[in-house]
Design a protein around this motif. Structure first.
Motif, short mmCIF file in Angstrom:
data_model
loop_
_atom_site.label_atom_id
_atom_site.label_comp_id
_atom_site.label_asym_id
_atom_site.label_seq_id
_atom_site.Cartn_x
_atom_site.Cartn_y
_atom_site.Cartn_z
N PRO A 1 -5.91 11.18 -15.37
CA PRO A 1 -5.41 10.16 -14.47
C PRO A 1 -6.46 9.72 -13.45
CG PRO A 1 -4.54 12.30 -13.83
CD PRO A 1 -5.32 12.51 -15.09
N LYS A 2 -6.42 8.45 -13.14
CA LYS A 2 -7.23 7.91 -12.06
C LYS A 2 -6.27 7.65 -10.91
CE LYS A 2 -10.66 4.55 -10.67
NZ LYS A 2 -11.46 3.38 -11.09
N THR A 3 -6.64 8.13 -9.72
CA THR A 3 -5.76 8.07 -8.56
C THR A 3 -6.45 7.32 -7.43
OG1 THR A 3 -4.85 10.22 -9.18
CG2 THR A 3 -4.42 9.46 -6.94
N ALA A 4 -5.68 6.48 -6.75
CA ALA A 4 -6.16 5.81 -5.54
C ALA A 4 -5.19 6.17 -4.41
CB ALA A 4 -6.20 4.30 -5.74
N TYR A 5 -5.74 6.29 -3.21
CA TYR A 5 -4.94 6.66 -2.04
C TYR A 5 -4.92 5.50 -1.05
CZ TYR A 5 -5.58 11.21 -4.15
OH TYR A 5 -5.59 12.25 -5.04
N TYR B 1 -2.74 -0.35 -3.13
CA TYR B 1 -1.62 -0.98 -3.84
C TYR B 1 -1.91 -1.19 -5.32
CZ TYR B 1 -4.28 -5.30 -3.40
OH TYR B 1 -5.28 -6.24 -3.47
N THR B 2 -3.12 -0.84 -5.76
CA THR B 2 -3.44 -0.96 -7.18
C THR B 2 -4.52 0.06 -7.57
OG1 THR B 2 -4.06 -2.51 -8.93
CG2 THR B 2 -5.21 -2.73 -6.84
N LYS C 1 0.85 -1.19 0.00
CA LYS C 1 0.00 0.00 0.00
C LYS C 1 0.88 1.23 0.00
CE LYS C 1 -4.19 -1.69 2.13
NZ LYS C 1 -5.15 -1.55 3.23
N VAL C 2 0.50 2.20 -0.85
CA VAL C 2 1.26 3.43 -0.98
C VAL C 2 0.36 4.63 -0.77
CG1 VAL C 2 3.05 2.47 -2.49
CG2 VAL C 2 0.95 3.38 -3.50
#
Length: 161
Positions: A111-115, A118-119, A85-86
């Protein structure tokens, strides 16, 4: 009698060709060549997975895909993966068309971003103009503890009638 049937069959075939206006489009003479890293194909889809040249601390891989869905319609998809996880993980996908000898972006997804993940992945279907090669290029980025790691990706080119 047989001769008359053959003549009628030939005439019907000719009439059908003129009335139906059959048009066949095929990939151009560049089929099988490589343009800016992409092999030009007549496949119905292409996918790729890119890995950082040097193993990253966080970034594992980036992927992209293009699939011909029907008459002048393509599905674009892809994602970015991290080893853990980042803080932030991103994917941006570019649908590109080959014009002359250059890939030109016709649509950008993301862009699609997740917080705290890990993916991340994204997908969309687009209508396109026939008679060209298309590919998907991607930008895959991971941000963690003030560090950024990135890798580009690109698929082979697929011919869309």
């Amino acid at each position: 009698m047989k001769r008359r049937c053959k003549i009628i069959a030939i005439m019907l075939t000719l009439v059908c060709l003129f009335v139906c206006n059959i048009q066949v489009l095929a990939a151009d003479e560049r089929l099988g060549t490589i343009v800016d890293g992409s092999l030009l194909t007549e496949e119905t889809g292409a996918e790729t997975t890119a890995y950082p040249l040097a193993r990253g601390t966080y970034l594992s891989s980036g992927s992209g895909a293009i699939t011909i869905k029907g008459a002048r319609s393509v599905a674009v998809s892809g994602g970015t993966s991290a080893y853990q996880k980042v803080d932030e993980i991103k994917v941006t996908l570019h649908l590109q068309r080959l014009v002359g000898n250059q890939w030109v972006t016709v649509n950008t997804l993301g862009p699609k971003t997740a917080y705290n993940a890990y993916t991340v992945s994204n997908s969309k279907t687009y209508s396109v103009t026939g008679g060209y090669y298309y590919r998907v290029s991607g930008s895959h980025i991971v941000n963690e503890d003030g560090r950024s790691e990135a890798v580009p990706s690109w698929t082979d080119g697929v011919w869309v009638d």
